[in-house]
Scaffold this motif. Structure first.
Motif, PDB file in Angstrom:
ATOM      1  N   GLU A 130       0.705  -1.370   0.078  1.00  0.00           N
ATOM      2  CA  GLU A 130      -0.031  -0.019   0.008  1.00  0.00           C
ATOM      3  C   GLU A 130       1.011   1.233   0.048  1.00  0.00           C
ATOM      4  O   GLU A 130       0.462   2.296  -0.765  1.00  0.00           O
ATOM      5  CB  GLU A 130      -0.890   0.074   1.342  1.00  0.00           C
ATOM      6  CG  GLU A 130      -1.836  -0.937   1.192  1.00  0.00           C
ATOM      7  CD  GLU A 130      -2.899  -1.284   2.329  1.00  0.00           C
ATOM      8  OE1 GLU A 130      -2.573  -0.906   3.120  1.00  0.00           O
ATOM      9  OE2 GLU A 130      -3.990  -1.737   2.292  1.00  0.00           O
ATOM     10  N   ARG A 133       2.111   1.869  -3.627  1.00  0.00           N
ATOM     11  CA  ARG A 133       1.259   2.242  -4.503  1.00  0.00           C
ATOM     12  C   ARG A 133       0.757   3.655  -4.015  1.00  0.00           C
ATOM     13  O   ARG A 133       0.766   4.287  -5.301  1.00  0.00           O
ATOM     14  CB  ARG A 133      -0.299   1.426  -4.120  1.00  0.00           C
ATOM     15  CG  ARG A 133      -1.570   1.758  -5.148  1.00  0.00           C
ATOM     16  CD  ARG A 133      -2.701   1.169  -4.750  1.00  0.00           C
ATOM     17  NE  ARG A 133      -3.243   1.238  -3.575  1.00  0.00           N
ATOM     18  CZ  ARG A 133      -4.182   0.574  -3.035  1.00  0.00           C
ATOM     19  NH1 ARG A 133      -4.888  -0.247  -3.847  1.00  0.00           N
ATOM     20  NH2 ARG A 133      -4.532   0.699  -1.643  1.00  0.00           N
ATOM     21  N   GLU A 137       1.269   6.802  -6.843  1.00  0.00           N
ATOM     22  CA  GLU A 137       0.270   7.516  -7.352  1.00  0.00           C
ATOM     23  C   GLU A 137       0.607   8.710  -7.159  1.00  0.00           C
ATOM     24  O   GLU A 137       0.163   9.689  -8.080  1.00  0.00           O
ATOM     25  CB  GLU A 137      -0.944   6.881  -6.532  1.00  0.00           C
ATOM     26  CG  GLU A 137      -1.786   5.932  -6.867  1.00  0.00           C
ATOM     27  CD  GLU A 137      -2.985   5.373  -5.862  1.00  0.00           C
ATOM     28  OE1 GLU A 137      -3.610   4.524  -6.125  1.00  0.00           O
ATOM     29  OE2 GLU A 137      -2.755   5.905  -4.769  1.00  0.00           O
ATOM     30  N   VAL A 173       1.024   0.399 -10.920  1.00  0.00           N
ATOM     31  CA  VAL A 173      -0.013   0.618  -9.975  1.00  0.00           C
ATOM     32  C   VAL A 173      -1.331  -0.332 -10.307  1.00  0.00           C
ATOM     33  O   VAL A 173      -1.778  -1.068  -9.105  1.00  0.00           O
ATOM     34  CB  VAL A 173      -0.745   2.152 -10.189  1.00  0.00           C
ATOM     35  CG1 VAL A 173      -2.146   2.309  -9.327  1.00  0.00           C
ATOM     36  CG2 VAL A 173       0.241   2.947  -9.780  1.00  0.00           C
ATOM     37  N   LEU A 176       0.076  -3.627  -8.785  1.00  0.00           N
ATOM     38  CA  LEU A 176      -0.208  -3.655  -7.130  1.00  0.00           C
ATOM     39  C   LEU A 176      -1.635  -3.617  -6.498  1.00  0.00           C
ATOM     40  O   LEU A 176      -1.768  -4.320  -5.483  1.00  0.00           O
ATOM     41  CB  LEU A 176       0.515  -2.114  -6.458  1.00  0.00           C
ATOM     42  CG  LEU A 176       1.852  -2.110  -6.757  1.00  0.00           C
ATOM     43  CD1 LEU A 176       2.312  -0.655  -6.558  1.00  0.00           C
ATOM     44  CD2 LEU A 176       2.828  -2.997  -5.657  1.00  0.00           C
ATOM     45  N   ASN A 177      -2.513  -3.015  -7.555  1.00  0.00           N
ATOM     46  CA  ASN A 177      -4.014  -3.328  -7.100  1.00  0.00           C
ATOM     47  C   ASN A 177      -4.166  -4.644  -7.034  1.00  0.00           C
ATOM     48  O   ASN A 177      -5.139  -5.414  -5.888  1.00  0.00           O
ATOM     49  CB  ASN A 177      -4.760  -2.350  -8.035  1.00  0.00           C
ATOM     50  CG  ASN A 177      -4.633  -0.783  -7.709  1.00  0.00           C
ATOM     51  OD1 ASN A 177      -4.588  -0.722  -6.709  1.00  0.00           O
ATOM     52  ND2 ASN A 177      -4.923  -0.433  -8.670  1.00  0.00           N
TER      53      ASN A 177
END
Length: 228
Positions: A130, A133, A137, A173, A176-177
């Motif tokens: 997290e 990420r 972002e 990203v 990672l999600n």
């Protein structure tokens, strides 16, 4: 200690936690298993090993990696040195595994941390994923803002390079999600009872469930990151 030296020490301790190794075997594993260390040389590795020995985290032994002691060669050559993790070294590595500070989200450090996720507890994995990420972002938002300001001043090739960098970050990203969703799903399965429990690993007792790959997009390689 530089950040890059710290990453190398972390990786060496992690590999030796799996089994004792010669210096050559270590370098090969660093090059082949951890892409971030492709450019590392013996000249970088051996000072690191000496530092870890001096710290009491490794010991040097003459022999083979499986513990068999070599007889003195008739040729007079020195026996190969095997590096073995000490109890203090194992404890230090496990302490490093539990850390989830900002350094764990940076490109090279994240790649090394991810390589040892199999030895990391689920809660720590989640915090690192997290955090990574969130870091990406933020980077993506800055890249988009920069591109919007400079688009008119860029030639076609520079503009395409900027777009390529953004697409690389967007791809990571998404990756990672998927990982975060899988970690959460694994945690929910474990809470649901024995029939939903994930297989335990030797360190944390909480193994993850990696997502089924969607397409051919590989995990990011920090050494090839064009967005630094």
């Amino acid at each position: 200690m530089s950040r890059r030296s710290g990453i190398l020490e972390f990786a060496v301790l992690g590999l030796l936690r799996e089994s004792p190794m010669h210096g050559y075997e270590l370098r090969k594993r660093l090059n082949t298993s951890l892409g971030v260390f492709r450019a590392f040389s013996y000249g970088t590795l051996y000072p690191c090993l000496k530092t870890l020995v001096a710290s009491g985290w490794l010991i040097e032994e003459s022999g083979t990696a499986n513990g068999e002691v070599l007889a003195a060669p008739l040729t007079g050559r020195r026996a190969k040195i095997v590096y073995r993790l000490t109890a203090e070294g194992k404890e230090h590595f496990e302490e490093l595994l539990s850390q989830t500070g900002p350094d764990a989200y940076e490109d090279e450090h994240f790649a090394a941390r991810f390589a040892f996720f199999g030895q990391t507890s689920r809660d720590v994995r989640m915090r690192v994923l997290e955090g990574r990420r969130s870091r990406l972002e933020e980077r993506l938002e800055k890249m988009r803002a920069s591109l919007a300001r400079t688009r008119e001043r860029l030639d076609d090739y520079t503009l395409e390079l900027q777009r390529h960098g953004m697409e690389s970050v967007e791809r990571e990203v998404r990756w990672l999600n998927e990982l975060i969703e899988s970690e959460r799903a694994g945690r929910d399965q474990q809470r649901s009872g024995p029939e939903g429990s994930a297989q335990q690993n030797s360190t944390s007792g909480e193994s993850g469930v990696l997502p089924r790959r969607r397409g051919s997009t590989p995990p990011p390689d920090a050494s090839d990151d064009t967005t630094k």
